[in-house]
Write a protein that holds these residues in place. Structure first.
Motif, PDB file in Angstrom:
ATOM      1  N   ARG A 210       0.553  13.012   9.670  1.00  0.00           N
ATOM      2  CA  ARG A 210       1.764  13.587  10.293  1.00  0.00           C
ATOM      3  C   ARG A 210       2.200  14.916   9.688  1.00  0.00           C
ATOM      4  O   ARG A 210       2.558  15.845  10.408  1.00  0.00           O
ATOM      5  CB  ARG A 210       2.917  12.601  10.145  1.00  0.00           C
ATOM      6  CG  ARG A 210       2.654  11.320  10.855  1.00  0.00           C
ATOM      7  CD  ARG A 210       3.777  10.359  10.571  1.00  0.00           C
ATOM      8  NE  ARG A 210       4.075   9.673  11.799  1.00  0.00           N
ATOM      9  CZ  ARG A 210       5.268   9.334  12.235  1.00  0.00           C
ATOM     10  NH1 ARG A 210       6.329   9.591  11.515  1.00  0.00           N
ATOM     11  NH2 ARG A 210       5.435   8.741  13.374  1.00  0.00           N
ATOM     12  N   PHE A 211       2.192  15.020   8.369  1.00  0.00           N
ATOM     13  CA  PHE A 211       2.603  16.278   7.734  1.00  0.00           C
ATOM     14  C   PHE A 211       1.637  17.407   8.112  1.00  0.00           C
ATOM     15  O   PHE A 211       2.056  18.543   8.357  1.00  0.00           O
ATOM     16  CB  PHE A 211       2.602  16.126   6.201  1.00  0.00           C
ATOM     17  CG  PHE A 211       3.922  15.717   5.616  1.00  0.00           C
ATOM     18  CD1 PHE A 211       4.915  16.648   5.360  1.00  0.00           C
ATOM     19  CD2 PHE A 211       4.168  14.382   5.298  1.00  0.00           C
ATOM     20  CE1 PHE A 211       6.128  16.274   4.795  1.00  0.00           C
ATOM     21  CE2 PHE A 211       5.380  13.999   4.739  1.00  0.00           C
ATOM     22  CZ  PHE A 211       6.367  14.946   4.484  1.00  0.00           C
ATOM     23  N   LEU A 212       0.342  17.067   8.146  1.00  0.00           N
ATOM     24  CA  LEU A 212      -0.660  18.098   8.399  1.00  0.00           C
ATOM     25  C   LEU A 212      -0.555  18.618   9.836  1.00  0.00           C
ATOM     26  O   LEU A 212      -0.652  19.828  10.077  1.00  0.00           O
ATOM     27  CB  LEU A 212      -2.059  17.540   8.125  1.00  0.00           C
ATOM     28  CG  LEU A 212      -2.264  17.089   6.670  1.00  0.00           C
ATOM     29  CD1 LEU A 212      -3.653  16.492   6.469  1.00  0.00           C
ATOM     30  CD2 LEU A 212      -2.044  18.253   5.701  1.00  0.00           C
TER      31      LEU A 212
ATOM     32  N   GLY B 270      -6.418  16.856   3.845  1.00  0.00           N
ATOM     33  CA  GLY B 270      -5.706  15.633   3.470  1.00  0.00           C
ATOM     34  C   GLY B 270      -6.591  14.698   2.674  1.00  0.00           C
ATOM     35  O   GLY B 270      -7.816  14.757   2.776  1.00  0.00           O
ATOM     36  N   TYR B 271      -5.952  13.862   1.870  1.00  0.00           N
ATOM     37  CA  TYR B 271      -6.646  12.751   1.201  1.00  0.00           C
ATOM     38  C   TYR B 271      -6.020  11.459   1.697  1.00  0.00           C
ATOM     39  O   TYR B 271      -4.808  11.395   1.911  1.00  0.00           O
ATOM     40  CB  TYR B 271      -6.449  12.820  -0.326  1.00  0.00           C
ATOM     41  CG  TYR B 271      -7.265  13.885  -0.999  1.00  0.00           C
ATOM     42  CD1 TYR B 271      -8.495  13.584  -1.566  1.00  0.00           C
ATOM     43  CD2 TYR B 271      -6.793  15.198  -1.084  1.00  0.00           C
ATOM     44  CE1 TYR B 271      -9.242  14.558  -2.196  1.00  0.00           C
ATOM     45  CE2 TYR B 271      -7.537  16.181  -1.708  1.00  0.00           C
ATOM     46  CZ  TYR B 271      -8.756  15.859  -2.268  1.00  0.00           C
ATOM     47  OH  TYR B 271      -9.493  16.827  -2.891  1.00  0.00           O
ATOM     48  N   GLU B 272      -6.838  10.427   1.836  1.00  0.00           N
ATOM     49  CA  GLU B 272      -6.304   9.125   2.248  1.00  0.00           C
ATOM     50  C   GLU B 272      -7.312   8.044   1.862  1.00  0.00           C
ATOM     51  O   GLU B 272      -8.514   8.232   2.050  1.00  0.00           O
ATOM     52  CB  GLU B 272      -6.030   9.118   3.764  1.00  0.00           C
ATOM     53  CG  GLU B 272      -5.562   7.803   4.334  1.00  0.00           C
ATOM     54  CD  GLU B 272      -4.314   7.225   3.663  1.00  0.00           C
ATOM     55  OE1 GLU B 272      -3.281   7.917   3.592  1.00  0.00           O
ATOM     56  OE2 GLU B 272      -4.386   6.069   3.180  1.00  0.00           O
ATOM     57  N   THR B 273      -6.789   6.943   1.305  1.00  0.00           N
ATOM     58  CA  THR B 273      -7.692   5.868   0.872  1.00  0.00           C
ATOM     59  C   THR B 273      -7.769   4.715   1.874  1.00  0.00           C
ATOM     60  O   THR B 273      -8.709   3.936   1.826  1.00  0.00           O
ATOM     61  CB  THR B 273      -7.230   5.288  -0.480  1.00  0.00           C
ATOM     62  OG1 THR B 273      -5.820   5.123  -0.428  1.00  0.00           O
ATOM     63  CG2 THR B 273      -7.611   6.179  -1.630  1.00  0.00           C
ATOM     64  N   ASP B 274      -6.799   4.593   2.729  1.00  0.00           N
ATOM     65  CA  ASP B 274      -6.786   3.459   3.660  1.00  0.00           C
ATOM     66  C   ASP B 274      -7.686   3.768   4.872  1.00  0.00           C
ATOM     67  O   ASP B 274      -7.494   4.782   5.545  1.00  0.00           O
ATOM     68  CB  ASP B 274      -5.344   3.200   4.118  1.00  0.00           C
ATOM     69  CG  ASP B 274      -5.274   2.041   5.081  1.00  0.00           C
ATOM     70  OD1 ASP B 274      -5.333   0.897   4.614  1.00  0.00           O
ATOM     71  OD2 ASP B 274      -5.189   2.297   6.305  1.00  0.00           O
TER      72      ASP B 274
ATOM     73  N   ARG C 219       0.819  -1.216   0.000  1.00  0.00           N
ATOM     74  CA  ARG C 219       0.000   0.000   0.000  1.00  0.00           C
ATOM     75  C   ARG C 219       0.849   1.262   0.000  1.00  0.00           C
ATOM     76  O   ARG C 219       0.329   2.365   0.073  1.00  0.00           O
ATOM     77  CB  ARG C 219      -0.862   0.030   1.250  1.00  0.00           C
ATOM     78  CG  ARG C 219      -1.807  -1.136   1.325  1.00  0.00           C
ATOM     79  CD  ARG C 219      -2.631  -0.964   2.560  1.00  0.00           C
ATOM     80  NE  ARG C 219      -3.384  -2.175   2.826  1.00  0.00           N
ATOM     81  CZ  ARG C 219      -4.367  -2.225   3.707  1.00  0.00           C
ATOM     82  NH1 ARG C 219      -4.690  -1.157   4.378  1.00  0.00           N
ATOM     83  NH2 ARG C 219      -5.008  -3.338   3.919  1.00  0.00           N
ATOM     84  N   GLY C 220       2.157   1.092  -0.001  1.00  0.00           N
ATOM     85  CA  GLY C 220       3.036   2.263   0.015  1.00  0.00           C
ATOM     86  C   GLY C 220       2.971   2.997   1.338  1.00  0.00           C
ATOM     87  O   GLY C 220       3.144   4.209   1.398  1.00  0.00           O
ATOM     88  N   GLN C 221       2.706   2.259   2.415  1.00  0.00           N
ATOM     89  CA  GLN C 221       2.538   2.939   3.701  1.00  0.00           C
ATOM     90  C   GLN C 221       3.815   2.992   4.515  1.00  0.00           C
ATOM     91  O   GLN C 221       3.954   2.280   5.506  1.00  0.00           O
ATOM     92  CB  GLN C 221       1.462   2.245   4.500  1.00  0.00           C
ATOM     93  CG  GLN C 221       0.086   2.564   3.958  1.00  0.00           C
ATOM     94  CD  GLN C 221      -0.988   2.232   4.944  1.00  0.00           C
ATOM     95  OE1 GLN C 221      -0.824   1.343   5.753  1.00  0.00           O
ATOM     96  NE2 GLN C 221      -2.082   2.952   4.895  1.00  0.00           N
TER      97      GLN C 221
HETATM   98  C1  LIG Z   1       4.048   6.709   2.064  1.00  0.00           C
HETATM   99  S1  LIG Z   1       2.520   6.884   2.917  1.00  0.00           S
HETATM  100  C2  LIG Z   1       2.693   8.473   3.547  1.00  0.00           C
HETATM  101  C3  LIG Z   1       1.758   8.816   4.635  1.00  0.00           C
HETATM  102  C4  LIG Z   1       1.962  10.185   5.277  1.00  0.00           C
HETATM  103  N1  LIG Z   1       1.897  11.259   4.292  1.00  0.00           N
HETATM  104  C5  LIG Z   1       3.266  10.280   6.027  1.00  0.00           C
HETATM  105  O1  LIG Z   1       4.168  10.884   5.528  1.00  0.00           O
HETATM  106  O2  LIG Z   1       3.423   9.713   7.100  1.00  0.00           O
HETATM  107  C6  LIG Z   1       1.417   7.015   1.585  1.00  0.00           C
HETATM  108  C7  LIG Z   1      -0.039   7.007   1.966  1.00  0.00           C
HETATM  109  O3  LIG Z   1      -0.804   7.178   0.768  1.00  0.00           O
HETATM  110  C8  LIG Z   1      -2.015   6.459   0.892  1.00  0.00           C
HETATM  111  N2  LIG Z   1      -2.553   6.296  -0.464  1.00  0.00           N
HETATM  112  C9  LIG Z   1      -2.246   5.337  -1.364  1.00  0.00           C
HETATM  113  N3  LIG Z   1      -2.890   5.552  -2.525  1.00  0.00           N
HETATM  114  C10 LIG Z   1      -3.628   6.683  -2.344  1.00  0.00           C
HETATM  115  C11 LIG Z   1      -4.484   7.438  -3.195  1.00  0.00           C
HETATM  116  N4  LIG Z   1      -4.720   7.042  -4.433  1.00  0.00           N
HETATM  117  N5  LIG Z   1      -5.045   8.564  -2.696  1.00  0.00           N
HETATM  118  C12 LIG Z   1      -4.795   8.965  -1.427  1.00  0.00           C
HETATM  119  N6  LIG Z   1      -3.994   8.298  -0.584  1.00  0.00           N
HETATM  120  C13 LIG Z   1      -3.409   7.171  -1.032  1.00  0.00           C
HETATM  121  C14 LIG Z   1      -1.579   5.198   1.600  1.00  0.00           C
HETATM  122  O4  LIG Z   1      -2.681   4.563   2.229  1.00  0.00           O
HETATM  123  C15 LIG Z   1      -0.554   5.732   2.593  1.00  0.00           C
HETATM  124  O5  LIG Z   1      -1.160   6.033   3.824  1.00  0.00           O
END
Ligand SMILES: C[S@@+](CC[C@H](N)C(=O)[O-])C[C@H]1O[C@@H](n2cnc3c(N)ncnc32)[C@H](O)[C@@H]1O
Length: 428
Positions: A42-44, A57-61, A9-11
């Motif tokens: 965290r950034f926000l 913010g946007y977030e899908t999870d 999930r790229g988390q």
């Molecule tokens: C690398 S993390 C970074 C999270 C946060 N910004 C941080 O720095 O701690 C990437 C985040 O993008 C979310 N994500 C993945 N695809 C997405 C999408 N299409 N739209 C919004 N969020 C998405 C994941 O669920 C994950 O929480």
């Protein structure tokens, strides 16, 4: 969450020191700050604490979204950012979009995030993103390079020169800061050893002189000498044809063991891989491996027994070569030459001089400190082991050779050695 799932999930959550460093590269946004992939927010949180700004913010999870909504005093949208409509009202986009690929996609998701960012920014708005550094050098990253050049004034591109910012994630990252709108002046390339320390300015490049179809990694990696020396040089592809070696899809069959029972006339010496090269200059007799190339049909009895009821037992024809370029190399730089033409595997490129080009000159050039340095700029690094890989097209078009002997040979040799050391250090 298990590591594999987190990776899918790229988390990878951004360390707080990195967040603080990224925000520190931006002036007060004086308006809305948005994170397009906000995770737990965290950034926000850091942005509103620093500037007292409104945030989105946007977030899908679902799990991350719940945490973000509980923590962040602002708008947290549970939507896919890539398909979200931009409102053109954001002063600063920050974050660390996912470095994963959607099924069937040829590029990482963060490329789409950068493409979509401008629709959300107000005129003069900024983005400050942590991105995988792959976009700087890959052909799929050309989209980002070109759109940054066209639509933004790029202010900073900074990489870490110390520990990986995301331990365990096999990716090196860079921070990009850019302001929407034309009028780009100098792009500052920097490196930072400790996130709490200052940025070392490596160089400031006139944005108008940069090109989207060129790799940008060298702006971070190369000494000035590399830029000045390569002017006027021609790509290797003009001096020689570069070909891939055998791809057998079944090495066990096509590269048989010594006791295979196959007749000698059906076996030819083979350069199988960089580790099997006997020396910088070697003869075919010193090579241990053999390739099964049967000149007769029907095959003689030993070969026939080896083939059994197998249907495909011929390889695509290959003209043997004398000079080679290794596709991957770790520390010991050398491009081997054989005293007679010999076959080779796809782990090695064959170098065939064009008409009028001397083989000895090519061998000397490919083994020169210049090529060692140029390879460090043209190749891509394999994580963990730090092996430098050279793609076929990069060998043909990115590597360049000087028609005349170079001055500054000693300085180039020192720069090449430093570049190799740096690669091995950063790959860890
Ligand atoms: C690398 S993390 C970074 C999270 C946060 N910004 C941080 O720095 O701690 C990437 C985040 O993008 C979310 N994500 C993945 N695809 C997405 C999408 N299409 N739209 C919004 N969020 C998405 C994941 O669920 C994950 O929480």
């Amino acid at each position: 969450m298990p590591a594999a799932e987190r990776h899918g999930r790229g988390q990878y959550f951004t360390p707080l020191e990195l967040i603080s460093f990224v925000l520190g590269l931006c002036p007060d946004p004086d308006g809305l700050v948005m994170d397009p992939a906000c995770g737990s927010g965290r950034f926000l949180l850091a942005a509103s604490a620093r500037w007292g700004c409104p945030v989105r913010g946007y977030e899908t999870d679902a799990g991350a979204l719940e945490v973000a909504r509980a923590q962040v005093d602002g708008e947290v949208i549970g939507d896919d950012f890539v398909s979200a409509e931009g409102r053109g009202d954001v002063s600063l986009i920050v974050g660390n979009p996912p470095y994963v690929r959607r099924r069937g996609a040829k590029r990482d998701l963060y490329v789409d995030f950068v493409e979509r960012a401008a629709a959300h920014l107000r005129p003069g708005g900024r983005l400050a993103l942590v991105l995988s550094n792959a976009w700087m050098d890959t052909s799929y990253g050309e989209v980002i390079r070109s759109l940054l050049l066209r639509d933004y004034a790029i202010e900073w591109i900074v990489e870490g020169s110390g520990e990986n910012w995301f331990p365990g994630a096999k990716v090196r990252t860079v921070v990009v800061v850019a302001r929407l709108g034309a009028g780009g002046d100098r792009v500052r390339f920097g490196s930072v050893a400790e996130l709490s320390g200052g940025v070392d300015l490596l160089r400031a490049v006139d944005q108008g002189a940069m090109r989207g179809d060129e790799a940008w990694g060298p702006y971070l990696r190369a000494p000035d000498l590399w830029f000045s020396s390569r002017e006027g040089m021609q790509p290797l592809g003009q001096f020689a044809e570069i070909r891939r070696g055998f791809t057998t899809n079944d090495n066990g069959f096509f590269y048989p063991p010594a006791d295979s029972g196959i007749e000698e006339r059906c076996l030819e010496p083979l350069l199988k891989g960089p580790k099997r090269v006997p020396g910088a200059l070697f003869s075919a007799e010193e090579v241990r491996d053999r390739v099964f190339l049967c000149p007769e049909d029907p095959p003689p009895p030993g070969a026939a027994a080896w083939i059994g009821d197998r249907e495909a037992w011929t390889l695509r024809a290959q003209e043997p070569a004398r000079l080679f370029l290794l596709k991957g190399y770790h520390r010991t730089f050398r491009q081997p030459m054989c005293t007679t033409p010999i076959h080779y595997d796809q782990q090695i490129y064959g170098v065939y001089p064009r008409a009028g080009v001397s083989l000895d000159w090519l061998a000397r050039s490919l083994n020169s400190p210049w090529t060692q340095l140029d390879l460090e700029m043209a190749g891509r690094v394999n994580f963990g082991d730090g092996v430098l890989w050279l793609a076929l097209n990069d060998a043909r078009h990115k590597l360049r050779l000087p028609a005349e002997p170079l001055e500054h040979e000693a300085e180039i040799a020192a720069a090449a050695a430093a570049a190799t050391e740096r690669r091995l250090r950063l790959a860890k």
